[in-house]
Structures are given as C-alpha cells and as structure tokens.
Design a protein around this motif. Structure first.
Motif, mmCIF file in Angstrom:
data_model
loop_
_atom_site.group_PDB
_atom_site.id
_atom_site.type_symbol
_atom_site.label_atom_id
_atom_site.label_comp_id
_atom_site.label_asym_id
_atom_site.label_seq_id
_atom_site.Cartn_x
_atom_site.Cartn_y
_atom_site.Cartn_z
ATOM 1 N N PHE A 48 1.327 -1.455 -0.163
ATOM 2 C CA PHE A 48 -0.275 0.178 0.094
ATOM 3 C C PHE A 48 0.964 1.402 -0.323
ATOM 4 O O PHE A 48 0.789 2.534 -1.026
ATOM 5 N N LEU A 49 1.672 0.749 0.465
ATOM 6 C CA LEU A 49 2.886 2.533 1.238
ATOM 7 C C LEU A 49 3.212 2.171 -0.486
ATOM 8 O O LEU A 49 3.208 3.472 -0.782
ATOM 9 N N ASP A 50 3.925 1.230 -0.910
ATOM 10 C CA ASP A 50 4.821 1.800 -2.896
ATOM 11 C C ASP A 50 3.355 2.366 -3.733
ATOM 12 O O ASP A 50 3.983 2.878 -4.613
ATOM 13 N N GLU A 51 2.507 2.094 -3.468
ATOM 14 C CA GLU A 51 1.539 2.088 -4.122
ATOM 15 C C GLU A 51 0.645 3.984 -3.929
ATOM 16 O O GLU A 51 1.175 4.201 -5.120
ATOM 17 N N VAL A 52 0.766 4.166 -3.078
ATOM 18 C CA VAL A 52 0.942 5.649 -2.554
ATOM 19 C C VAL A 52 1.902 6.552 -3.224
ATOM 20 O O VAL A 52 1.842 7.612 -3.854
ATOM 21 N N THR A 53 2.959 6.142 -2.653
ATOM 22 C CA THR A 53 4.355 6.815 -3.946
ATOM 23 C C THR A 53 4.400 6.735 -5.220
ATOM 24 O O THR A 53 4.640 8.009 -5.845
ATOM 25 N N THR A 54 3.951 5.674 -5.661
ATOM 26 C CA THR A 54 4.184 5.013 -7.131
ATOM 27 C C THR A 54 2.699 6.441 -7.623
ATOM 28 O O THR A 54 3.243 7.086 -8.235
ATOM 29 N N LEU A 55 1.253 6.576 -7.404
ATOM 30 C CA LEU A 55 0.847 7.156 -7.602
ATOM 31 C C LEU A 55 1.187 8.957 -7.109
ATOM 32 O O LEU A 55 0.323 9.808 -8.059
ATOM 33 N N ILE A 56 1.792 9.356 -5.834
ATOM 34 C CA ILE A 56 2.172 10.544 -5.580
ATOM 35 C C ILE A 56 3.112 11.067 -6.522
ATOM 36 O O ILE A 56 2.986 12.282 -7.162
ATOM 37 N N THR A 57 3.891 10.348 -7.349
ATOM 38 C CA THR A 57 4.932 10.471 -8.633
ATOM 39 C C THR A 57 4.099 10.875 -10.029
ATOM 40 O O THR A 57 4.548 11.958 -10.623
ATOM 41 N N GLU A 58 3.324 9.850 -10.309
ATOM 42 C CA GLU A 58 2.523 9.461 -11.341
ATOM 43 C C GLU A 58 1.567 11.238 -11.120
ATOM 44 O O GLU A 58 0.732 11.483 -12.657
ATOM 45 N N LYS A 59 0.846 11.275 -9.921
ATOM 46 C CA LYS A 59 -0.961 11.708 -10.747
ATOM 47 C C LYS A 59 0.420 13.937 -10.329
ATOM 48 O O LYS A 59 0.322 14.422 -10.919
ATOM 49 N N TYR A 60 1.487 13.944 -9.962
ATOM 50 C CA TYR A 60 1.631 14.857 -9.402
ATOM 51 C C TYR A 60 3.457 15.205 -9.723
ATOM 52 O O TYR A 60 4.040 16.228 -9.993
ATOM 53 N N ASP A 61 4.090 14.769 -10.426
ATOM 54 C CA ASP A 61 4.705 15.142 -11.687
ATOM 55 C C ASP A 61 6.310 15.196 -10.186
ATOM 56 O O ASP A 61 7.061 16.199 -11.032
ATOM 57 N N VAL A 62 6.090 14.494 -9.476
ATOM 58 C CA VAL A 62 7.566 14.591 -8.243
ATOM 59 C C VAL A 62 8.199 13.517 -8.520
ATOM 60 O O VAL A 62 8.635 12.128 -8.543
#
Length: 71
Positions: free
Chosen positions: A10-24
């Motif tokens: 779950f933490l990995d998924e949250v991290t991945t989503l942040i990189t994808e959605k917010y371009d960080v």
C-alpha cells in the motif's frame, strides 16, 4: 468488495501514485510518504489492512501530497 494490499504494498502504491499524479521525483515522493508514516498518518492502515485498497491509495496520495509536499 475491494481487494486489499499488504501494508508495504500500500505504501509503495501511494508513493507511485504521488509520482504519477503530481510529477515529482521518486525520492521526493518517498520522503513525503516516510514523513507521513513518521507522523502516524498510516497507523490505522497497519492495524486494519482491509483499508489498504487501491481507492484508498488514491485518496491517501492526494492527502499526503497536499500535507507533505515540499515548499
């Protein structure tokens, strides 16, 4: 019923989503998730793995980004 993930997944998924959605960068997203974890943001997730779903990961990615994004 939504399929739940392990806490670590779950933490990995949250991290991945942040990189994808917010371009960080990965490092920035990891740092945000780690700060949120240190603040206890995910403590309920570890206690109740049933809330570790993809839908919840999207919600938490949004919340973590808003609260922990770099200045």
């Amino acid at each position: 019923m939504a399929k739940h993930m392990t806490y670590e997944g779950f933490l990995d998924e949250v991290t991945t989503l942040i990189t994808e959605k917010y371009d960080v960068a990965d490092e920035v997203a990891i740092a945000m998730v780690m700060r949120a974890q240190e603040d206890g943001f995910f403590s309920g997730h570890d206690d109740t793995p049933q809330i570790c779903t993809l839908d919840r990961a999207h919600e938490d990615a949004r919340t973590v980004f808003k609260k922990y994004k770099p200045a």
